[in-house]
Write a protein that holds these residues in place. Structure first.
Motif, mmCIF file in Angstrom:
data_model
loop_
_atom_site.group_PDB
_atom_site.id
_atom_site.type_symbol
_atom_site.label_atom_id
_atom_site.label_comp_id
_atom_site.label_asym_id
_atom_site.label_seq_id
_atom_site.Cartn_x
_atom_site.Cartn_y
_atom_site.Cartn_z
ATOM 1 N N ASP A 175 0.875 -0.574 -0.331
ATOM 2 C CA ASP A 175 0.471 -0.077 -0.085
ATOM 3 C C ASP A 175 1.063 1.260 -0.349
ATOM 4 O O ASP A 175 0.419 2.028 -0.985
ATOM 5 C CB ASP A 175 -1.199 -0.007 1.028
ATOM 6 C CG ASP A 175 -2.203 -0.916 0.865
ATOM 7 O OD1 ASP A 175 -2.777 -1.638 0.542
ATOM 8 O OD2 ASP A 175 -2.355 -1.121 1.607
ATOM 9 N N LEU A 176 1.990 0.987 1.293
ATOM 10 C CA LEU A 176 2.761 2.176 0.669
ATOM 11 C C LEU A 176 3.533 2.416 -0.608
ATOM 12 O O LEU A 176 3.464 3.923 -0.889
ATOM 13 C CB LEU A 176 3.829 2.787 1.946
ATOM 14 C CG LEU A 176 3.808 1.917 2.771
ATOM 15 C CD1 LEU A 176 4.637 1.680 4.433
ATOM 16 C CD2 LEU A 176 3.201 4.319 2.883
ATOM 17 N N ARG A 177 3.950 1.577 -2.022
ATOM 18 C CA ARG A 177 4.682 1.218 -2.076
ATOM 19 C C ARG A 177 3.391 1.871 -3.625
ATOM 20 O O ARG A 177 3.834 3.036 -4.544
ATOM 21 C CB ARG A 177 4.793 -0.286 -2.972
ATOM 22 C CG ARG A 177 6.151 -0.370 -2.130
ATOM 23 C CD ARG A 177 6.356 -1.293 -3.172
ATOM 24 N NE ARG A 177 7.927 -2.422 -2.313
ATOM 25 C CZ ARG A 177 8.753 -3.329 -2.149
ATOM 26 N NH1 ARG A 177 7.519 -4.301 -3.576
ATOM 27 N NH2 ARG A 177 9.501 -3.545 -1.844
ATOM 28 N N ASN A 178 2.037 1.922 -3.413
ATOM 29 C CA ASN A 178 1.112 1.829 -4.249
ATOM 30 C C ASN A 178 0.165 3.213 -4.160
ATOM 31 O O ASN A 178 0.072 4.058 -4.747
ATOM 32 C CB ASN A 178 0.235 1.088 -4.874
ATOM 33 C CG ASN A 178 0.667 0.122 -4.400
ATOM 34 O OD1 ASN A 178 1.626 -0.139 -5.964
ATOM 35 N ND2 ASN A 178 0.196 -1.273 -4.759
ATOM 36 N N GLY A 179 1.156 4.094 -3.572
ATOM 37 C CA GLY A 179 0.059 5.227 -2.660
ATOM 38 C C GLY A 179 -1.674 5.263 -1.978
ATOM 39 O O GLY A 179 -2.417 5.571 -2.510
ATOM 40 N N ASN A 180 -1.481 3.563 -1.578
ATOM 41 C CA ASN A 180 -3.079 3.310 -1.399
ATOM 42 C C ASN A 180 -3.081 3.964 -0.135
ATOM 43 O O ASN A 180 -3.261 3.384 0.877
ATOM 44 C CB ASN A 180 -3.186 1.892 -2.011
ATOM 45 C CG ASN A 180 -5.121 1.381 -1.659
ATOM 46 O OD1 ASN A 180 -5.794 2.314 -1.304
ATOM 47 N ND2 ASN A 180 -5.078 0.341 -1.901
ATOM 48 N N VAL A 181 -3.764 5.233 -0.017
ATOM 49 C CA VAL A 181 -3.879 6.168 1.341
ATOM 50 C C VAL A 181 -4.931 5.939 2.621
ATOM 51 O O VAL A 181 -4.861 5.535 3.266
ATOM 52 C CB VAL A 181 -3.263 7.980 1.123
ATOM 53 C CG1 VAL A 181 -3.685 8.225 2.346
ATOM 54 C CG2 VAL A 181 -2.398 7.921 0.812
ATOM 55 N N ALA A 182 -5.485 5.605 1.173
ATOM 56 C CA ALA A 182 -7.347 5.504 1.533
ATOM 57 C C ALA A 182 -7.103 4.055 2.801
ATOM 58 O O ALA A 182 -7.365 3.699 4.017
ATOM 59 C CB ALA A 182 -8.524 5.393 0.642
ATOM 60 N N ARG A 183 -6.282 2.633 2.057
ATOM 61 C CA ARG A 183 -6.424 1.583 2.528
ATOM 62 C C ARG A 183 -5.533 1.781 3.747
ATOM 63 O O ARG A 183 -5.884 0.671 4.924
ATOM 64 C CB ARG A 183 -5.877 0.172 1.717
ATOM 65 C CG ARG A 183 -6.569 -0.846 1.955
ATOM 66 C CD ARG A 183 -6.397 -1.765 0.612
ATOM 67 N NE ARG A 183 -5.536 -2.576 0.651
ATOM 68 C CZ ARG A 183 -5.481 -3.996 -0.328
ATOM 69 N NH1 ARG A 183 -6.219 -4.335 -0.590
ATOM 70 N NH2 ARG A 183 -3.784 -4.494 -0.210
ATOM 71 N N LEU A 184 -5.172 2.261 3.867
ATOM 72 C CA LEU A 184 -3.658 2.662 5.330
ATOM 73 C C LEU A 184 -4.017 3.621 6.431
ATOM 74 O O LEU A 184 -4.148 2.834 7.467
ATOM 75 C CB LEU A 184 -2.022 3.331 4.487
ATOM 76 C CG LEU A 184 -1.170 3.019 4.019
ATOM 77 C CD1 LEU A 184 -0.066 4.127 3.157
ATOM 78 C CD2 LEU A 184 -0.073 1.737 4.305
ATOM 79 N N GLY A 185 -4.852 4.191 5.972
ATOM 80 C CA GLY A 185 -5.174 4.678 7.295
ATOM 81 C C GLY A 185 -6.671 4.086 7.833
ATOM 82 O O GLY A 185 -6.942 4.144 8.639
ATOM 83 N N ASN A 186 -7.583 3.154 7.035
ATOM 84 C CA ASN A 186 -8.596 2.837 7.117
ATOM 85 C C ASN A 186 -8.409 1.344 7.870
ATOM 86 O O ASN A 186 -8.222 1.042 8.685
ATOM 87 C CB ASN A 186 -9.750 2.805 6.158
ATOM 88 C CG ASN A 186 -10.307 4.231 6.460
ATOM 89 O OD1 ASN A 186 -9.479 5.273 6.955
ATOM 90 N ND2 ASN A 186 -10.662 4.365 5.253
ATOM 91 N N GLU A 187 -8.230 0.375 6.920
ATOM 92 C CA GLU A 187 -7.867 -0.865 7.023
ATOM 93 C C GLU A 187 -6.892 -1.398 7.669
ATOM 94 O O GLU A 187 -7.025 -2.015 8.506
ATOM 95 C CB GLU A 187 -8.480 -1.318 5.488
ATOM 96 C CG GLU A 187 -9.699 -1.443 4.992
ATOM 97 C CD GLU A 187 -10.286 -2.359 3.930
ATOM 98 O OE1 GLU A 187 -9.651 -2.964 3.141
ATOM 99 O OE2 GLU A 187 -10.653 -1.532 2.487
ATOM 100 N N ASP A 188 -5.601 -0.746 6.978
ATOM 101 C CA ASP A 188 -4.530 -1.087 7.576
ATOM 102 C C ASP A 188 -4.223 -1.127 9.080
ATOM 103 O O ASP A 188 -3.527 -1.985 9.982
ATOM 104 C CB ASP A 188 -2.638 -0.572 6.776
ATOM 105 C CG ASP A 188 -3.137 -1.043 5.370
ATOM 106 O OD1 ASP A 188 -4.114 -2.380 4.770
ATOM 107 O OD2 ASP A 188 -2.484 -0.420 4.455
#
Length: 166
Positions: free
Chosen positions: A68-81
């Motif tokens: 998620d960090l590599r792909n810039g998936n900020v939404a998943r980082l903040g919520n699900e992760d």
């Protein structure tokens, strides 16, 4: 399985599958064997926690966060992760607490067994050991009585030359 690595780094798709609570962690290469120690007759306490129980979810979460960090998936980082990280930490803490409880039980059992050993040795000492000073005194007294008996017998029956010639 001490000669092979316990984990294989999962691919991103596998990491997502591992995070599903209904899926077993596919990348754990170790075994699920229990190591036990017998603490009493018929009582065995396991003293290990397997890698799939303690670390599988945590490693899958780390792989997912990395992707998620590599792909810039900020939404998943903040919520699900973050929620998954909390769950993985809870799993690790539960495994650690379980190990600590087992260790404490084994330490209490060891202390109790040490105490029992001291008590049994004291009891054995009371029933079987010899008081050296008392035994020497009794031996010397019996030796003196024997010598006195021999001396008095020799005085009572003194052989004469006639007794010797007969």
């Amino acid at each position: 399985r001490t000669l092979s690595p316990p984990f294989r780094a999962p691919a991103v798709a596998e990491a997502d599958a591992v995070l599903d609570l209904n899926q077993p962690p596919a990348y754990y290469l170790g075994d699920a064997g229990k190591l036990e120690v017998e603490t009493g007759r018929g009582v065995a306490v396991p003293y290990n926690v397997t890698g799939d129980t303690a670390l599988a979810r945590a490693l899958a979460v780390v792989v997912r966060v990395r992707e998620d960090l590599r792909n810039g998936n900020v939404a998943r980082l903040g919520n699900e992760d973050l929620a998954l990280i909390d769950q993985a930490m809870d799993t690790l803490l539960n495994a650690r607490a379980e190990s600590g409880a087992r260790m404490q039980r084994l330490e209490r059992t060891r202390d109790w067994l040490d105490h029992q050993e001291v008590n049994l040795r004291a009891l054995l000492s009371e029933t079987e050991d010899v008081d050296i000073a008392r035994a020497i005194m009794e031996l010397k007294m019996e030796e003196n009585v024997f010598r006195l008996a021999l001396a008095s017998g020799a005085r009572i029956i003194q052989p004469t030359l006639m007794d010797f010639l007969r």
